[in-house]
Each structure stands twice: as structure tokens, then as C-alpha cells.
Design a protein around this motif. Structure first.
Motif, PDB file in Angstrom:
ATOM      1  N   LEU A   1      43.747  31.864  17.306  1.00  0.00           N
ATOM      2  CA  LEU A   1      43.970  32.323  18.672  1.00  0.00           C
ATOM      3  C   LEU A   1      42.831  33.241  19.094  1.00  0.00           C
ATOM      4  CD1 LEU A   1      45.859  32.343  21.130  1.00  0.00           C
ATOM      5  CD2 LEU A   1      47.074  34.267  20.094  1.00  0.00           C
ATOM      6  N   PRO A   2      41.925  32.755  19.933  1.00  0.00           N
ATOM      7  CA  PRO A   2      40.842  33.613  20.427  1.00  0.00           C
ATOM      8  C   PRO A   2      41.343  34.541  21.519  1.00  0.00           C
ATOM      9  CG  PRO A   2      40.674  31.444  21.423  1.00  0.00           C
ATOM     10  CD  PRO A   2      41.847  31.390  20.463  1.00  0.00           C
ATOM     11  N   ALA A   3      40.505  35.510  21.874  1.00  0.00           N
ATOM     12  CA  ALA A   3      40.832  36.456  22.943  1.00  0.00           C
ATOM     13  C   ALA A   3      40.060  36.062  24.196  1.00  0.00           C
ATOM     14  CB  ALA A   3      40.477  37.878  22.517  1.00  0.00           C
ATOM     15  N   THR A   4      40.749  35.463  25.143  1.00  0.00           N
ATOM     16  CA  THR A   4      40.153  35.049  26.408  1.00  0.00           C
ATOM     17  C   THR A   4      40.965  35.646  27.552  1.00  0.00           C
ATOM     18  OG1 THR A   4      41.515  33.071  26.773  1.00  0.00           O
ATOM     19  CG2 THR A   4      39.617  32.834  25.284  1.00  0.00           C
ATOM     20  N   PRO A   5      40.459  35.610  28.769  1.00  0.00           N
ATOM     21  CA  PRO A   5      41.272  36.110  29.889  1.00  0.00           C
ATOM     22  C   PRO A   5      42.613  35.389  30.025  1.00  0.00           C
ATOM     23  CG  PRO A   5      38.979  35.953  30.564  1.00  0.00           C
ATOM     24  CD  PRO A   5      39.063  35.321  29.198  1.00  0.00           C
ATOM     25  N   GLN A   6      42.723  34.186  29.447  1.00  0.00           N
ATOM     26  CA  GLN A   6      43.965  33.416  29.528  1.00  0.00           C
ATOM     27  C   GLN A   6      44.913  33.709  28.358  1.00  0.00           C
ATOM     28  OE1 GLN A   6      40.779  31.785  29.861  1.00  0.00           O
ATOM     29  NE2 GLN A   6      41.035  32.307  32.040  1.00  0.00           N
ATOM     30  N   THR A   7      44.422  34.327  27.288  1.00  0.00           N
ATOM     31  CA  THR A   7      45.265  34.547  26.098  1.00  0.00           C
ATOM     32  C   THR A   7      45.484  36.027  25.807  1.00  0.00           C
ATOM     33  OG1 THR A   7      43.364  34.498  24.586  1.00  0.00           O
ATOM     34  CG2 THR A   7      44.471  32.392  25.047  1.00  0.00           C
TER      35      THR A   7
ATOM     36  N   ARG B   1      32.425  49.333  32.558  1.00  0.00           N
ATOM     37  CA  ARG B   1      32.978  47.971  32.485  1.00  0.00           C
ATOM     38  C   ARG B   1      31.870  46.929  32.303  1.00  0.00           C
ATOM     39  NH1 ARG B   1      38.300  45.394  35.499  1.00  0.00           N
ATOM     40  NH2 ARG B   1      37.908  43.245  34.831  1.00  0.00           N
ATOM     41  N   ASP B   2      30.924  47.259  31.450  1.00  0.00           N
ATOM     42  CA  ASP B   2      29.789  46.379  31.155  1.00  0.00           C
ATOM     43  C   ASP B   2      29.384  46.596  29.704  1.00  0.00           C
ATOM     44  OD1 ASP B   2      27.419  45.003  30.919  1.00  0.00           O
ATOM     45  OD2 ASP B   2      26.548  45.769  32.773  1.00  0.00           O
ATOM     46  N   PRO B   3      30.019  45.881  28.760  1.00  0.00           N
ATOM     47  CA  PRO B   3      29.717  46.126  27.350  1.00  0.00           C
ATOM     48  C   PRO B   3      28.271  45.867  26.967  1.00  0.00           C
ATOM     49  CG  PRO B   3      31.184  44.236  27.619  1.00  0.00           C
ATOM     50  CD  PRO B   3      31.096  44.912  28.945  1.00  0.00           C
TER      51      PRO B   3
ATOM     52  N   LEU C   1      35.570  39.065  29.268  1.00  0.00           N
ATOM     53  CA  LEU C   1      36.747  39.730  29.828  1.00  0.00           C
ATOM     54  C   LEU C   1      36.336  40.805  30.825  1.00  0.00           C
ATOM     55  CD1 LEU C   1      39.799  40.136  29.915  1.00  0.00           C
ATOM     56  CD2 LEU C   1      39.572  41.722  27.996  1.00  0.00           C
ATOM     57  N   ALA C   2      35.333  41.606  30.480  1.00  0.00           N
ATOM     58  CA  ALA C   2      34.892  42.673  31.386  1.00  0.00           C
ATOM     59  C   ALA C   2      34.357  42.117  32.695  1.00  0.00           C
ATOM     60  CB  ALA C   2      33.837  43.535  30.693  1.00  0.00           C
ATOM     61  N   ALA C   3      33.712  40.948  32.623  1.00  0.00           N
ATOM     62  CA  ALA C   3      33.114  40.349  33.823  1.00  0.00           C
ATOM     63  C   ALA C   3      34.100  39.523  34.624  1.00  0.00           C
ATOM     64  CB  ALA C   3      31.924  39.476  33.418  1.00  0.00           C
ATOM     65  N   SER C   4      35.295  39.285  34.073  1.00  0.00           N
ATOM     66  CA  SER C   4      36.269  38.431  34.744  1.00  0.00           C
ATOM     67  C   SER C   4      36.961  39.186  35.871  1.00  0.00           C
ATOM     68  CB  SER C   4      37.316  37.934  33.740  1.00  0.00           C
ATOM     69  OG  SER C   4      38.213  38.981  33.399  1.00  0.00           O
ATOM     70  N   ASP C   5      37.745  38.431  36.633  1.00  0.00           N
ATOM     71  CA  ASP C   5      38.544  39.039  37.701  1.00  0.00           C
ATOM     72  C   ASP C   5      39.959  39.328  37.214  1.00  0.00           C
ATOM     73  OD1 ASP C   5      39.446  36.469  37.485  1.00  0.00           O
ATOM     74  OD2 ASP C   5      39.244  35.974  39.616  1.00  0.00           O
ATOM     75  N   TYR C   6      40.110  39.631  35.919  1.00  0.00           N
ATOM     76  CA  TYR C   6      41.431  39.937  35.378  1.00  0.00           C
ATOM     77  C   TYR C   6      42.080  41.039  36.220  1.00  0.00           C
ATOM     78  CZ  TYR C   6      45.238  40.706  32.138  1.00  0.00           C
ATOM     79  OH  TYR C   6      46.492  40.803  31.592  1.00  0.00           O
ATOM     80  N   PRO C   7      43.334  40.845  36.641  1.00  0.00           N
ATOM     81  CA  PRO C   7      43.961  41.774  37.599  1.00  0.00           C
ATOM     82  C   PRO C   7      44.512  43.036  36.935  1.00  0.00           C
ATOM     83  CG  PRO C   7      45.477  39.994  37.087  1.00  0.00           C
ATOM     84  CD  PRO C   7      44.191  39.661  36.372  1.00  0.00           C
ATOM     85  N   ARG C   8      43.633  43.838  36.369  1.00  0.00           N
ATOM     86  CA  ARG C   8      44.062  45.099  35.766  1.00  0.00           C
ATOM     87  C   ARG C   8      43.863  46.225  36.760  1.00  0.00           C
ATOM     88  NH1 ARG C   8      41.075  49.116  33.263  1.00  0.00           N
ATOM     89  NH2 ARG C   8      42.327  50.571  32.023  1.00  0.00           N
ATOM     90  N   ASP C   9      44.892  47.060  36.917  1.00  0.00           N
ATOM     91  CA  ASP C   9      44.823  48.241  37.776  1.00  0.00           C
ATOM     92  C   ASP C   9      44.437  49.425  36.900  1.00  0.00           C
ATOM     93  OD1 ASP C   9      45.354  50.563  39.266  1.00  0.00           O
ATOM     94  OD2 ASP C   9      46.970  49.594  40.381  1.00  0.00           O
TER      95      ASP C   9
END
Length: 366
Positions: A19-25, A64-66, A87-95
Motif C-alpha cells: 500500500l503506497p502513500a498517495t493522495p488517494q490512499t 509546503r514544499d519538501p 502530496l504537498a503539491a496536490s490539491d488535497y483538501p486539508r484545512d
């Protein structure tokens, strides 16, 4: 040191589930609830190789830029994890104001798990994915929030990992290194013992818990004993358990006083076992919160915003465990714990503080 960075899919990966770590997982800042769909479905007894991501270097107060953050500490772009960058570059909806900092991989459905059962998560392997990590202190957090950091802004201490054949008893053991003064040549070395700060199960309902405070679901327990070979037992709250892991550490002192310990990404292998309710009751009694187990210790826990209350909860849990597991009288159990058991502060920085006990199973002929 010579080191292979474990980018997604690279390096040695055991056969079976990966199980990789992606914006979907992953979930970033929240933990799974019953309304979440599993990203992987497994059977009881299955082993899963899981990539975890540290949040350090990804957060807004670090840019937010590793690539830029770690590059500023001399890390080549090729040695910055590509899944962290994605993940940092994604539009993941974190507040950033409302959600926690942690990245958790999952949830994982363990087929057949039902409320009343226990889920046992056994850490079989924890491999560093990079040869560096970060220890951070932020204003309003930590054990001394009015005193540290001493200046404005977040302090993120970059920490290199190396092998030191002259340190301790294990030749070539991995150690963390810090200078005694900024920019100085003299360093302090300390041993690494990787573990996951977050191991948990999904909660009932349709509201995802914040990732910072731990609870009956496990979550951000930060128990440094949960290293390779240890197991965590958690009461299942929803069908399928919806298990997850995250908050990888290379090292932590009990208390985790500065807010974080040595945070860095790990690739882990975990075995997931469902303990049916009847068997669970025979082994542990009525378990209402997390219980850890190592080769040497049973480790009941106590959790509460008030550290005194967390201690009391842990003592009560330990007495109940001794009664259920060994048939020990509660008054004698109380006396035994006072004479023979260490109670450790797991952490004091996660809104809900934690205490864990170390009960030697050898004392009971086990």
C-alpha cells in the motif's frame, strides 16, 4: 553514509499486499470513520507492506514544499521522497487551521472484523525510507509552550542519520546526530528505534476525528515501545475495522516534550489479526482502550487531557488486566504494580496525554 532512498515501489518489497502513500490512499490531518471507503481489503492474518509519510517538511509553516525545505538542508532532490512531493503539491483538501498535521495511510478493511472483536496490529518491520528526519517545536505546543521556541516562528531541527560502529553494543547501528551548538562540530549521538506514532481503527459515525488527540480508537498514541516485534490491540468499532497507520518516528523519548520527536518516513510491514470477542474477553477482559504487547511486557494505557487522570486510568486498566489475564486479586494487583511495574509518560503534547505501564509477563511465569 551509503543509503538507498525508498521511493514508492522501489527497494525490497515483500510479496503480497503493498500500500503506497498517495493522495488517494491517505488522509491528511484526520482519521477514518465508518463513512470512509477502504483503500485496501485483506483477510485476518494477512501482512501488508505500507509506505508512511512524515508530515515534517510538508506543512505550511515549512513552506509546503519538501524539495525546497530539505534542499535547504543540503538534501539532493533525488533523495526527497516523490510521494511527499506529490502530496504537498496536490490539491488535497486539508484545512491547515482545523485539521491535524499527520499523514495516515489507509483505511484498510480487515474482512470479518466486527464491533466487540479486537484487532491486533503486529509491527514486523520498520525500514527508514530516508537518512534524515526533523524534530520540531511550535509556539503554543509542547511541554513548555510559554518558553520554547525561544524566538518567533517554528523551529525545525534537521537531523542526519548515520551508522556508528563505535556506538553502543550493535556494530553499525543507526544513530541520529545533532550538534551541541548551531553550526558546531561537536555532536550528540542517540540510538534509533523506529516505530509508528499512529496506529488505529476507524470510529463509528460519519465524522472523521482530528489526527492529534489519541483515544479508544488508538490514533496518535506515540508509545515508543511499539517498535518491531510489538503488537497493539484495539477494540473494533466498525465492521472491517478500517485500520490505518502513520506518524512515523525514527526515535522518541517518553514524553515527546518538544512537540515532535525524530519524525521521518518509514516503510513498514504489519500483520493484521482479528481476535474474536469471546477469545478477546478471555485474554484481556473487557478492553475499552489500546493495549500494547512486547516480548517482555503487557502495556495497558491511560488517556486523558489531565495527566493525573491519565495516570489513574492506566492504573485501573492495569489492575483490570491482571485480574482478567491471571485471576489476580485487585488489592494484590495494586500492591504488585506499586512494587514491580514502571508507569511511563507516553506523551504530553497531543491534547490528550498518555501514560503506559510495563507489566513484565515473566513475573507471572509466562
Amino acid at each position: 553514509m551509503s543509503y538507498v532512498v525508498l521511493h514508492p515501489g522501489m527497494g525490497s518489497i515483500s510479496p503480497g499486499h503493498y500500500l503506497p502513500a498517495t493522495p488517494q490512499t491517505v488522509l491528511w490531518g484526520r482519521l477514518p470513520c465508518a463513512a470512509d471507503a477502504a483503500v485496501l481489503s485483506i483477510a485476518s492474518g494477512d501482512v501488508v507492506t505500507i509506505d508512511t509519510l512524515s508530515h515534517e517538511g510538508l506543512l505550511e509553516d515549512q513552506g509546503r514544499d519538501p524539495l525546497a525545505f530539505f534542499g535547504g538542508h543540503g538534501v539532493a532532490a533525488i533523495d526527497v521522497l516523490t510521494d511527499a512531493v506529490a502530496l504537498a503539491a496536490s490539491d488535497y483538501p486539508r484545512d491547515a487551521e482545523a485539521d491535524g498535521p499527520h499523514v495516515v495511510t489507509g483505511p484498510i478493511e480487515v474482512r470479518g472484523a466486527l464491533p466487540g472483536d479486537l484487532l491486533r496490529m503486529t509491527l514486523l518491520e520498520a525500514a527508514p525510507r530516508v537518512p534524515y528526519g526533523v524534530i520540531s517545536s511550535r509556539h503554543g505546543r509542547g511541554a513548555l509552550p510559554g518558553e520554547y521556541p525561544v524566538g518567533p516562528g517554528t523551529v525545525s531541527v534537521f537531523t542526519e542519520v548515520d551508522t556508528d560502529p563505535g556506538y553502543g553494543t550493535e556494530a553499525g547501528a543507526l544513530v541520529g546526530t545533532l550538534p551541541l551548538v548551531p553550526g558546531g562540530d561537536r555532536v550528540v549521538r542517540f540510538p534509533l528505534d523506529p516505530f509508528l506514532g499512529i496506529m488505529g481503527v476507524g470510529v463509528a459515525g460519519d465524522t472523521r476525528p482530528h489526527s492529534v488527540p489519541p483515544g479508544a480508537h488508538g490514533g496518535n498514541l506515540d508509545i515508543s515501545l511499539l517498535t518491531v516485534g510489538s503488537a497493539l490491540y484495539l477494540p473494533v468499532q466498525v465492521p472491517g475495522a478500517l485500520a490505518y497507520v502513520g506518524d512515523p518516528h525514527f526515535a522518541q523519548g517518553d514524553g515527546e516534550v518538544a512537540l515532535t520527536a525524530l519524525e521521518a518516513s518509514l516503510r513498514v510491514r504489519i500483520r493484521f489479526d482479528v481476535i474474536p470477542a469471546e477469545e478477546a474477553a478471555a485474554l484481556f477482559g473487557r478492553l475499552t482502550g489500546p493495549l500494547a504487547e512486547t516480548d517482555e511486557f503487557l502495556v495497558p494505557t491511560g488517556l486523558d487531557p489531565d495527566l493525573d487522570e491519565a495516570m489513574r486510568a492506566c492504573v485501573r486498566a492495569a489492575i483490570a488486566l491482571l485480574g482478567a489475564r491471571y485471576g489476580m486479586d485487585q488489592t494484590l494487583a495494586y500492591a504488585y504494580l506499586s512494587a514491580a511495574t514502571d508507569f511511563n509518560i507516553s506523551q504530553v503534547v497531543d491534547r490528550v496525554t498518555g501514560v503506559h505501564a510495563r507489566i513484565r509477563t515473566a513475573d507471572f511465569g509466562a
